[in-house]
Design a protein around this motif. Structure first.
Motif, PDB file in Angstrom:
ATOM      1  N   GLU A  72       0.839  -1.197   0.000  1.00 22.54           N
ATOM      2  CA  GLU A  72       0.000   0.000   0.000  1.00 22.54           C
ATOM      3  C   GLU A  72       0.878   1.253   0.000  1.00 22.54           C
ATOM      4  O   GLU A  72       0.651   2.202  -0.752  1.00 22.54           O
ATOM      5  CB  GLU A  72      -0.936  -0.037   1.224  1.00 22.54           C
ATOM      6  CG  GLU A  72      -1.530   1.293   1.666  1.00 22.54           C
ATOM      7  CD  GLU A  72      -2.622   1.828   0.728  1.00 22.54           C
ATOM      8  OE1 GLU A  72      -3.286   2.788   1.137  1.00 22.54           O
ATOM      9  OE2 GLU A  72      -2.776   1.322  -0.385  1.00 22.54           O
ATOM     10  N   ASP A 124     -11.060  -1.608   5.445  1.00 22.55           N
ATOM     11  CA  ASP A 124     -11.058  -0.287   4.817  1.00 22.55           C
ATOM     12  C   ASP A 124     -10.367  -0.344   3.455  1.00 22.55           C
ATOM     13  O   ASP A 124     -10.819   0.277   2.487  1.00 22.55           O
ATOM     14  CB  ASP A 124     -10.366   0.742   5.714  1.00 22.55           C
ATOM     15  CG  ASP A 124     -11.231   1.094   6.923  1.00 22.55           C
ATOM     16  OD1 ASP A 124     -10.711   1.712   7.874  1.00 22.55           O
ATOM     17  OD2 ASP A 124     -12.430   0.732   6.917  1.00 22.55           O
ATOM     18  N   LEU A 125      -9.258  -1.108   3.412  1.00 19.33           N
ATOM     19  CA  LEU A 125      -8.542  -1.233   2.139  1.00 19.33           C
ATOM     20  C   LEU A 125      -9.366  -2.008   1.115  1.00 19.33           C
ATOM     21  O   LEU A 125      -9.343  -1.712  -0.080  1.00 19.33           O
ATOM     22  CB  LEU A 125      -7.176  -1.903   2.350  1.00 19.33           C
ATOM     23  CG  LEU A 125      -6.147  -1.039   3.092  1.00 19.33           C
ATOM     24  CD1 LEU A 125      -4.940  -1.855   3.509  1.00 19.33           C
ATOM     25  CD2 LEU A 125      -5.716   0.151   2.225  1.00 19.33           C
ATOM     26  N   SER A 185     -12.590  -1.891   0.848  1.00 16.07           N
ATOM     27  CA  SER A 185     -13.550  -0.952   0.235  1.00 16.07           C
ATOM     28  C   SER A 185     -12.834   0.071  -0.642  1.00 16.07           C
ATOM     29  O   SER A 185     -13.289   0.391  -1.734  1.00 16.07           O
ATOM     30  CB  SER A 185     -14.405  -0.205   1.258  1.00 16.07           C
ATOM     31  OG  SER A 185     -14.262  -0.736   2.519  1.00 16.07           O
ATOM     32  N   LYS A 186     -11.693   0.552  -0.151  1.00 18.43           N
ATOM     33  CA  LYS A 186     -10.976   1.584  -0.901  1.00 18.43           C
ATOM     34  C   LYS A 186     -10.649   1.125  -2.321  1.00 18.43           C
ATOM     35  O   LYS A 186     -10.801   1.870  -3.275  1.00 18.43           O
ATOM     36  CB  LYS A 186      -9.681   1.944  -0.148  1.00 18.43           C
ATOM     37  CG  LYS A 186      -8.831   3.011  -0.831  1.00 18.43           C
ATOM     38  CD  LYS A 186      -7.664   3.421   0.067  1.00 18.43           C
ATOM     39  CE  LYS A 186      -6.652   4.274  -0.706  1.00 18.43           C
ATOM     40  NZ  LYS A 186      -5.422   4.482   0.072  1.00 18.43           N
ATOM     41  N   TYR A 187     -10.221  -0.109  -2.447  1.00 15.52           N
ATOM     42  CA  TYR A 187      -9.812  -0.601  -3.777  1.00 15.52           C
ATOM     43  C   TYR A 187     -10.850  -1.520  -4.404  1.00 15.52           C
ATOM     44  O   TYR A 187     -10.592  -2.176  -5.403  1.00 15.52           O
ATOM     45  CB  TYR A 187      -8.467  -1.330  -3.682  1.00 15.52           C
ATOM     46  CG  TYR A 187      -7.353  -0.401  -3.295  1.00 15.52           C
ATOM     47  CD1 TYR A 187      -6.943   0.618  -4.163  1.00 15.52           C
ATOM     48  CD2 TYR A 187      -6.727  -0.505  -2.057  1.00 15.52           C
ATOM     49  CE1 TYR A 187      -5.928   1.495  -3.801  1.00 15.52           C
ATOM     50  CE2 TYR A 187      -5.713   0.371  -1.695  1.00 15.52           C
ATOM     51  CZ  TYR A 187      -5.315   1.369  -2.571  1.00 15.52           C
ATOM     52  OH  TYR A 187      -4.324   2.225  -2.222  1.00 15.52           O
TER      53      TYR A 187
END
Ligand SMILES: Nc1ncnc2c1ncn2[C@@H]1O[C@H](COP(=O)(O)OP(=O)(O)OP(=O)(O)O)[C@@H](O)[C@H]1O
Ligand SMILES: [Mg+2]
Lengths: 206, 312
Positions: free
Chosen positions: A130, A180-181, A183-185
């Motif tokens: 990341e 969270d990651l 959803s982010k990607y």
């Protein structure tokens, strides 16, 4: 006595039947005594997104017999609601999460974790990829079907490998970062994110 | 291994039940196969792990007749010594029932591996627990059939198990085997696995009519454990004919009992025999009684587990 001797009818024909024929099912009481899902397992957090994504279903739809053995189907898994129940104690409690990855990747993870823990290797891989700004690319790459052969194989059986479970004992804060990651990607699942980060690390060793 | 990793192992392996006795021929395999088979028949997903190089579990589950049990122990050896994913050597030996088998070559090799590694690596005692961990989630019950000897195998089994069940016959040798198993249990709890519990002692192979012997045996079990031991109320009767038929035919006892002829069939056979025809020996109706013993003790085992899980 002139009363007629009653005929010897013997016992009614069904009288001895139960001596010879067993009851319908010996195991019929067992289900009432013990639930199929032990309470400890009800605490496990599912690796899949709450709403099953395309790949989460691909994960669960076994393509080979071996895969049935290594990856439980949705129906054999405990109720997702039960599995999401937190462990008691603390605001940052530990939970068991299960991620699915190819057996070869799990082997690599095991070796990489010698001297530390698998969770540490997973989290540091995600963190490193990341921070390098490569996570989106890694996720996309991990989702491309293998076109090197004659047939396009489904993800979970690529290269003949099947996905196996890896359980990680993670803090809630770790899980939140991972989710969270996801959803982010727009990763298909937590497992897909972890697989992508580990694959990136595997292939970009210094 | 740190305590978090151990806790993680324990929570996933909460339904692992080991059947052990230090004496050979104490019905470890017969009891564990029948309990596992009944559990699977009730709809639970069950895994049986045979840890005895004799590989008798394969016989009870009917795998020997066409040599299907060859190399049955390879998958466990590979999982432990080479850290491969544990894949049951015989998936679906019955509906809902998977087997990790044993055989003399591979299981002996596993013993050697454990001997060498347990000396230099204190975590090697958790080798079986670790092998089971990734697949345990797929099963409602995992049954370990222990060998009478082979200390290393027994130690890794007790480090992986949550519960121990000791079957014992009435004779002094079997009771001594029970005491030996009790000592191993105490050691395992002290050193490797504080969560291990003695779920119960099963008095087995005592004729139904031998009421006095039954009482004496239960009393002897209590005495061995210093006055109070968890003893299952169901005593598995001595019934050599159906027990032998079941193993020789690769059937569990509740399966064998379905072949007990009905009254009408019995009389038909009698007539045939009277008329001079050769009639194959029928399955003894004692199979029904023996099946009822196994169902009874399985219900008790389930109730004992349910009680502990409710209290946890
Ligand atoms: N109810 C019974 N009555 C009489 N004999 C029985 C009964 N159940 C099983 N047997 C016989 O007892 C013998 C030993 O049983 P089993 O193999 O289950 O014991 P074990 O403890 O697993 O032995 P080992 O220590 O060799 O693994 C077998 O020959 C079996 O057929
Ligand atoms: Mg045995």
């Amino acid at each position: 006595m002139n009363e007629k001797l009653p005929p010897s009818g013997g016992l009614p024909p069904r009288h001895l039947e139960q001596v010879f024929t067993p009851p319908a099912k010996r195991s019929e009481n067992l289900q009432r005594i013990l639930s199929a899902v032990p309470p400890a397992k009800a605490r496990v957090v599912p690796a899949q997104d709450p709403a099953p994504s395309v790949e989460a279903e691909a994960d669960a739809a076994p393509a080979t017999i071996e895969e049935v053995k290594t990856e439980p189907t949705e129906s054999s898994r405990p109720d997702p609601v039960d599995r999401a129940a937190p462990l008691p104690g603390g605001s940052d409690a530990r939970k068991m999460i299960i991620v699915y990855m190819p057996a070869s990747q799990r082997e690599w993870l095991r070796k990489a974790a010698v001297g530390s823990t698998q969770l540490y290797v997973v989290l540091s891989a995600v963190d490193q990829v990341e921070r390098a700004g490569k996570l989106a690319e890694a996720i996309a790459k991990a989702q491309q079907p293998d076109t090197s052969g004659l047939f396009v194989l489904p993800q979970t059986t690529r290269g003949g490998s099947t996905n196996v479970q890896v359980s990680l004992w993670a803090l809630e804060s770790h899980i939140k970062v991972l989710d969270d990651l996801v959803s982010k990607y727009a990763a298909p699942s937590r497992s897909a994110l972890v697989r992508a980060a580990l694959a990136y690390k595997q292939h970009h060793r210094h | 291994m740190d305590s978090q990793e151990l806790d993680a192992l324990r929570s996933v392996l909460s339904r692992v039940v080991a059947f052990g006795n230090g004496k050979g021929g104490s019905l470890k395999t017969t009891l564990s196969s029948n309990v596992a088979g009944l559990a699977a028949d009730s709809g639970m997903r069950v895994l049986v792990v045979d840890l005895d190089p004799q590989g008798n579990m394969s016989e009870d589950l009917g795998l020997t007749q066409v040599g299907q049990d060859k190399d049955a122990g390879e998958s466990l050896y590979e999982a432990i010594a080479r850290r491969k994913t544990l894949v049951p050597s015989h998936p679906n030996v019955r509906e809902n029932l998977d087997l990790v088998g044993a055989d003399s070559t591979n299981t002996e090799a596993l013993v050697s591996w454990l001997q060498a590694n347990m000396l230099r690596d204190e975590d090697a005692v958790y080798a079986l627990a670790r092998a089971l961990q990734p697949i345990a989630d797929q099963y409602s019950l995992i049954v370990l059939d222990l060998p009478p000897g082979q200390e290393q195998l027994i130690r890794v089994a007790l480090a992986a198990a949550r519960y121990l069940i000791i079957p014992t016959q009435a004779d002094i040798s079997s009771l001594k085997g029970m005491e030996l198993m009790g000592q191993r249990f105490a050691k395992a709890r002290a050193n490797d696995n504080p969560d291990l519990e003695l779920l119960g002692v099963a008095a087995v192979c005592i004729p139904e009519a031998a009421k006095v012997l039954r009482n004496e045996t239960v009393a002897a079990i209590h005495r061995s454990f210093g006055g109070e031991a968890p003893v299952f109320g169901t005593i598995v009767r001595h019934a050599a004919v159906p027990a032998t038929d079941a193993r020789n035919r690769g059937l569990l006892v509740h399966e064998l009992e379905t072949f007990v002829p009905s009254q009408a069939e019995t009389f038909a056979r009698l007539r045939q025999r009277a008329a001079g025809s050769q009639v194959e020996r029928a399955v003894s109706s004692t199979a029904v009684k023996l099946a009822s013993d196994f169902a009874g003790i399985t219900e008790e085992i389930f109730a004992a587990i349910a009680k502990r899980e409710a209290a946890a």
